[in-house]
Design an enzyme around this catalytic site. Structure first.
Site, PDB file in Angstrom:
ATOM      1  N   SER A  74       8.207   4.030  -6.930  1.00  0.00           N
ATOM      2  CA  SER A  74       7.532   3.231  -5.904  1.00  0.00           C
ATOM      3  C   SER A  74       6.715   2.113  -6.549  1.00  0.00           C
ATOM      4  O   SER A  74       6.679   0.981  -6.043  1.00  0.00           O
ATOM      5  CB  SER A  74       6.627   4.122  -5.054  1.00  0.00           C
ATOM      6  OG  SER A  74       5.869   3.355  -4.143  1.00  0.00           O
ATOM      7  N   TRP A  88       8.983  -0.604  -7.516  1.00  0.00           N
ATOM      8  CA  TRP A  88       9.399  -1.387  -6.345  1.00  0.00           C
ATOM      9  C   TRP A  88       8.348  -2.437  -6.002  1.00  0.00           C
ATOM     10  O   TRP A  88       8.686  -3.565  -5.618  1.00  0.00           O
ATOM     11  CB  TRP A  88       9.616  -0.465  -5.147  1.00  0.00           C
ATOM     12  CG  TRP A  88       9.878  -1.222  -3.878  1.00  0.00           C
ATOM     13  CD1 TRP A  88      11.044  -1.835  -3.518  1.00  0.00           C
ATOM     14  CD2 TRP A  88       8.952  -1.472  -2.816  1.00  0.00           C
ATOM     15  NE1 TRP A  88      10.891  -2.444  -2.282  1.00  0.00           N
ATOM     16  CE2 TRP A  88       9.621  -2.240  -1.837  1.00  0.00           C
ATOM     17  CE3 TRP A  88       7.619  -1.124  -2.601  1.00  0.00           C
ATOM     18  CZ2 TRP A  88       9.005  -2.660  -0.661  1.00  0.00           C
ATOM     19  CZ3 TRP A  88       7.004  -1.537  -1.427  1.00  0.00           C
ATOM     20  CH2 TRP A  88       7.697  -2.290  -0.476  1.00  0.00           C
ATOM     21  N   HIS A  89       7.073  -2.093  -6.147  1.00  0.00           N
ATOM     22  CA  HIS A  89       6.016  -3.042  -5.832  1.00  0.00           C
ATOM     23  C   HIS A  89       5.979  -4.203  -6.824  1.00  0.00           C
ATOM     24  O   HIS A  89       5.548  -5.311  -6.474  1.00  0.00           O
ATOM     25  CB  HIS A  89       4.651  -2.349  -5.818  1.00  0.00           C
ATOM     26  CG  HIS A  89       4.397  -1.548  -4.568  1.00  0.00           C
ATOM     27  ND1 HIS A  89       4.860  -0.262  -4.402  1.00  0.00           N
ATOM     28  CD2 HIS A  89       3.740  -1.863  -3.420  1.00  0.00           C
ATOM     29  CE1 HIS A  89       4.492   0.180  -3.215  1.00  0.00           C
ATOM     30  NE2 HIS A  89       3.825  -0.767  -2.588  1.00  0.00           N
ATOM     31  N   GLY A  90       6.389  -3.975  -8.054  1.00  0.00           N
ATOM     32  CA  GLY A  90       6.392  -5.040  -9.056  1.00  0.00           C
ATOM     33  C   GLY A  90       6.929  -4.532 -10.373  1.00  0.00           C
ATOM     34  O   GLY A  90       6.545  -3.447 -10.830  1.00  0.00           O
TER      35      GLY A  90
END
Length: 226
Positions: A198, A201-203
């Site tokens: 996760s 996914w954010h960066g």
């Protein structure tokens, strides 16, 4: 734009069809509309095909109640984004731009302001997406539920913050890894894997990997001490 949300939608559709949880959509136009429905592309929510596609088969009628609800959500989302988030970002950006020149009190205040900035920014977009969809007669799932009223880190992630993303990772990564039906060490590993992915996914940099790892650690400690 919205590439990750395209991907989430496609993966969930393919997996659900493969598992036999829903029939394959034979109409390419309806499937394309599900994947690329514009209100949800930039910030979600990540709607499932099983709940979205049946809505396309309903007769299209003007519903003044839904239009009113949609417009109210759009206005509320705009207020949170433009009036609250964008105004707070001025103070937060100034404080974080040169932290060595900022007083400790201002840094603490900026940190609290940032919490509300990111919430109003993100949930504001989600409210607008849900509102626009409702005007078209489409109901999208709730994505935020007063997250800062959570009483535990588990409640925050599972029931209040970016709910559609949490449920996506739960159904398509956490449960296939064994979920909570395995030994405690394996449960802790599953949680760490989900939060690290996760974070990526954010960066795609180490700061987000560390962010994901820390949130997994908080969740593990919460479970271990419950």
């Amino acid at each position: 734009a919205g590439l990750s949300f395209f991907t989430f939608s496609c993966v969930s559709y393919l997996v659900d069809v493969y598992r036999g949880q829903m029939p394959a959509e034979r109409n390419p136009a309806r499937l394309a509309l599900y994947v690329s429905f514009f209100p949800k592309l930039l910030a979600g929510p990540i709607e499932r095909a099983a709940t979205f596609l049946p809505q396309l088969l309903r007769p299209v009628r003007f519903d003044p109640e839904k239009v009113t609800q949609g417009l109210q959500l759009i206005l509320w989302g705009l207020f949170k984004k433009v009036v609250i988030a964008d105004r707070l970002s001025v103070f937060v950006g100034t404080a974080y731009r040169l932290p060595v020149m900022t007083s400790p009190a201002d840094l603490v205040l900026a940190t609290y302001f940032f919490a509300f900035q990111i919430y109003c920014d993100f949930s504001g977009y989600a409210d607008m997406a849900i509102g626009i969809a409702r005007i078209f007669g489409i109901d999208l799932m709730e994505n935020f539920r007063r997250p800062y009223f959570a009483t535990s880190i588990g409640e925050f992630w599972s029931q209040r913050w970016h709910i559609s993303l949490t449920k996506w990772f739960r159904d398509y990564m956490y449960i296939p890894l064994g979920g909570s039906r395995v030994s405690k060490p394996r449960v802790y590993f599953n949680l760490m894997a989900v939060f690290v992915v996760s974070g990526l996914w954010h960066g795609a940099n180490w700061t987000f990997v560390i962010w994901g790892g820390l949130n997994a650690l908080y969740q593990i400690v919460s479970l271990a001490t419950a």
